[in-house]
Every structure is written in structure tokens, then in C-alpha cells.
Write a protein that holds these residues in place. Structure first.
Motif, mmCIF file in Angstrom:
data_model
loop_
_atom_site.group_PDB
_atom_site.id
_atom_site.type_symbol
_atom_site.label_atom_id
_atom_site.label_comp_id
_atom_site.label_asym_id
_atom_site.label_seq_id
_atom_site.Cartn_x
_atom_site.Cartn_y
_atom_site.Cartn_z
ATOM 1 N N LEU A 13 0.836 -1.208 0.000
ATOM 2 C CA LEU A 13 0.000 0.000 0.000
ATOM 3 C C LEU A 13 0.870 1.258 0.000
ATOM 4 C CD1 LEU A 13 -2.757 1.375 0.199
ATOM 5 C CD2 LEU A 13 -2.634 1.115 2.693
ATOM 6 N N ALA A 81 -6.348 -1.186 1.072
ATOM 7 C CA ALA A 81 -6.705 -0.517 2.322
ATOM 8 C C ALA A 81 -7.974 -1.128 2.915
ATOM 9 C CB ALA A 81 -6.901 0.970 2.070
ATOM 10 N N LEU A 101 -7.777 6.499 3.797
ATOM 11 C CA LEU A 101 -7.056 6.533 2.520
ATOM 12 C C LEU A 101 -7.282 7.855 1.798
ATOM 13 C CD1 LEU A 101 -5.173 4.820 0.792
ATOM 14 C CD2 LEU A 101 -7.175 4.037 -0.485
#
Length: 421
Positions: A13, A81, A101
Motif C-alpha cells: 500500500l 486498504a 485513505l
């Protein structure tokens, strides 16, 4: 995904967010590049500038590539996420992932890299173009399809993505560029460049010597009087006429006269002067200075008479007059003193010769008197007063009070601008 550890997902991520920041910053950097500096560097052989220039030749494809890459990365980041937050928060995971996010991408992948790119476009665009070139080749089919659909929609709205004049500057825009160059161009050079741009806005009658002030000699005068006038002439080129200045004979150059007088010695007379006459070059009134400068160059002339639509002589213009509009008065140096037509009095008033042009008066005083009508202060006063004022008449021109000091030959000769209250 269940077999992948949470730590690995977090690292992935973070990598996706960095890639998103790369695309966001690169987009801003490429679009913030100074196109003229870019082309200058590309022409000098700067490899990175040449790569960036090739990419910017089709901005629709460049933007398409960047947005495709950015959207793929952001969607993948959103999926990761969501998985991570579901492991941590269960059913609340998608909501937490969306909020967290969004904040992370906004700060770390949008605002920060784009702000950095806007401040240092070359430092980001040039090295990043090395990555964009192979990506363009890799994703070209997808980029082509997206651009084809997008450009088709634009055509339906009557918008063309091809505009060859986008990078062309108008004279006003170029003038702004020169003014904003600051320390890159010396002040005097900036003034000269702006003066060149202003030539197209100024016509010959705005800088000409008015008809009444032309130094000319009547060829029908006594020969000795003519020689005396030539001897005391302030100019090397003198206009000859018969009885009336509208019946012009031509210009003579004093060097030509001297050469003929030396050759013929005592056998001289008016015929000698007439043999030295050069053909007259006529200039239509209303001719812009930039056009007349080129005409002087092509015709190899340095002086001409300005005539109106009826052929009547209105004034005289020389090549030096035009050049002085660019570089300033040759006789006073680049930073010359105020015009001889304007003298400041002890009480703060200005004594002004009314034959001065409105442009020169504005330039010397930093006023904004109108220049789209009469070209001289005398003409402006007569237009506003609608009559020939008597001496000591007071009136106001655009907020500037003045007193007529001298009137002669149906013209205002001098005025005194009263000090501002």
C-alpha cells in the motif's frame, strides 16, 4: 489475499501511494514547464528537455497515460486498504479505509507532490520523463483508446484538441513577459524591447516634425539668403520648395552641395543647388512606425514627408525619429534629461511648448492625456476649447489645470500647467 501478511499488504500500500505521488507530481511538473525555455534547451541538445518536449507535443496522450496509471494505482490502493481495515476493524473496515485513505492520498499523493512540482517543475519533469517514455510505449493501445473516445466526445461538443496557436504570444502578452523578466534583462534593455513592441501602436504623425516647424528654404529667395540659410542650417538634409511648402522641390544634403561647390568653385548658383536635389520620399499619414521602419530599410531612405489623403504635406519624419522611439534621444544619452519643451518653475508649475506631442508629454510627466485624437498639445487644447484661446485663458485637461501663455499664428505656442492642489 488471506495468505498474505498484513505487513506485506501495508508495504504494498505504501508503494502504491508513492507511485500515485509520482504520477500526480509528474503531471503538474510537465504542465508547469516553461515551454519557451523547454524548446530552447531542446534545441541546444538537452536530452531530458528533448524527451519532455516530445511528450508535450501530444498533451492529450501524456495526460491520458498519467491518469490511467494514477487511477490504476489508486484503485489498487483502495482495495488493499479495505482488506487491511477489515482485518483490523471488521465490518467497519470499508468505512475506515475510505476515510483514512482519502486523507493519506490527499496529503501524500496529491497536495504535497503537486506543490513541490509546481515550485520545481524542471527538477521533477526531466528525470521523470525517462519513466514516462517506456510507459507510453507499454500502455499505448490503452492510451490510444482512451484518447480516441475522449477526443470524440470533445468533437461532439465542438471542441478541437488540435490548436496550433496555443503557444503563440500576442504583442501584449510578450510585453508582459518582458516586464516580468526582472533581473534577467537589464532595465534599459527591457525598455527598448517594450518600445519595439509599441511601434505598431504609434503612427508617423505622432512623432513627425509638424509642417509649421519644418526647416525649409524657398528656392525663389535671393541666392545669398539661401546660402546664408544653408550655412546656419541645424540639419544636414534641407528641404527646398517654391513659394509654398506644398510645392516642394526636394531634399539636398549639405555634403552634396559642398562637393558641387568645390568642383565648380566660382561658377555656382541656384542651378548648382538644383543639381544636388534628391527625390522626395512621401509617407502616408497613419502609417505605423514598425511598417515605416521596414519601408525606410527597403527603400534605403532616411527621411520622408508625411502627406494626408489629399496629398498635402503634414510633417516630416526621419529614420532617426523612429530609432529614438526605441533607444531614446540620441542627443541626450540613454538617460537624458527632461525634454527641452518642458521646464519646471519654482512654484511647481510646468511651462510647456504647446507643439510637444501628447505622447512625449505623457512620457515626461507620467500623465494619461488621450492620444487617440490630436497628436500635439496645441491640437488637444484647440479641440477641447473649440476655439483659439486668448492668452491667459485657463482651462482644464483631464484633471490638469493650465493657463495659455502665448498664442501666435492661430496656434497656442506655450502653456503653463498649474501645480496640483
Amino acid at each position: 489475499m488471506d495468505d498474505i501478511s498484513t505487513g506485506s499488504l501495508l508495504l504494498t500500500l505504501a508503494l502504491l501511494i508513492l507511485i500515485s505521488a509520482f504520477f500526480s507530481g509528474t503531471e503538474t511538473a510537465m504542465m508547469s514547464l516553461n515551454r519557451y525555455r523547454l524548446r530552447h534547451l531542446a534545441q541546444k541538445g538537452h536530452k531530458a528537455a528533448q524527451r519532455a518536449d516530445r511528450l508535450l507535443q501530444r498533451p492529450d496522450r501524456l495526460i491520458g497515460l498519467i491518469l490511467i496509471g494514477n487511477n490504476i494505482v489508486n484503485i489498487a490502493a483502495a482495495s488493499l486498504a479495505t482488506i487491511i481495515c477489515q482485518r483490523w476493524y471488521g465490518d467497519w473496515g470499508p468505512a475506515v479505509a475510505t476515510g483514512a485513505l482519502t486523507f493519506i492520498i490527499l496529503i501524500f499523493a496529491e497536495v504535497t507532490p503537486k506543490t513541490l512540482a509546481a515550485h520545481y517543475p524542471e527538477k521533477l519533469a526531466y528525470p521523470n520523463s525517462m519513466v514516462l517514455r517506456p510507459l507510453m510505449s507499454l500502455f499505448y493501445p490503452l492510451v490510444w483508446m482512451v484518447n480516441h473516445i475522449s477526443n470524440g466526445l470533445l468533437r461532439l461538443m465542438g471542441v478541437s484538441h488540435h490548436n496550433p496557436n496555443d503557444d503563440h504570444l500576442s504583442s501584449d502578452e510578450l510585453r508582459s513577459v518582458v516586464h516580468e523578466a526582472g533581473g534577467l534583462i537589464p532595465r534599459r534593455h527591457r525598455e527598448m524591447l517594450v518600445s519595439i513592441l509599441d511601434l505598431e501602436k504609434v503612427t508617423v504623425e505622432e512623432i513627425m516634425i509638424p509642417r509649421a516647424e519644418i526647416f525649409a528654404i524657398d528656392i525663389n529667395d535671393d541666392y545669398r539668403a539661401i546660402i546664408r540659410q544653408l550655412t546656419h542650417s541645424p540639419h544636414t538634409r534641407v528641404l527646398l520648395y517654391r513659394d509654398n511648402i506644398d510645392d516642394v522641390v526636394g531634399f539636398i544634403h549639405l555634403s552634396d552641395v559642398l562637393r558641387l561647390f568645390t568642383k565648380e568653385q566660382k561658377q555656382t548658383g541656384k542651378s548648382t543647388l538644383l543639381r544636388a536635389v534628391r527625390e522626395i520620399y512621401f509617407i502616408p499619414e497613419g502609417t505605423p512606425l514598425n511598417v515605416q521602419l521596414l519601408k525606410f530599410q527597403r527603400a534605403r531612405e532616411r527621411i520622408g514627408l508625411v502627406v494626408d489623403e489629399y496629398g498635402d504635406i503634414q510633417g516630416l519624419v526621419t529614420l532617426e525619429d523612429i530609432l529614438e522611439e526605441i533607444v531614446g534621444d540620441f542627443t541626450t544619452g540613454l538617460q537624458g534629461p527632461p525634454s527641452d519643451d518642458i521646464s519646471r518653475q519654482e512654484d511647481g508649475s510646468l511651462l510647456v511648448d504647446a507643439s510637444i506631442t501628447v505622447r512625449d508629454l505623457n512620457r515626461e510627466t507620467h500623465w494619461t492625456l488621450p492620444t487617440d485624437g490630436p497628436k500635439t498639445l496645441n491640437g488637444l487644447i484647440l479641440e477641447r476649447f473649440e476655439d483659439i484661446p486668448a492668452p491667459h485663458t485657463q482651462l482644464e485637461l483631464d484633471g490638469h489645470g493650465l493657463e495659455v501663455m502665448e498664442v501666435a499664428e492661430n496656434r497656442v505656442k506655450s502653456v503653463r500647467f498649474l501645480p496640483a492642489n
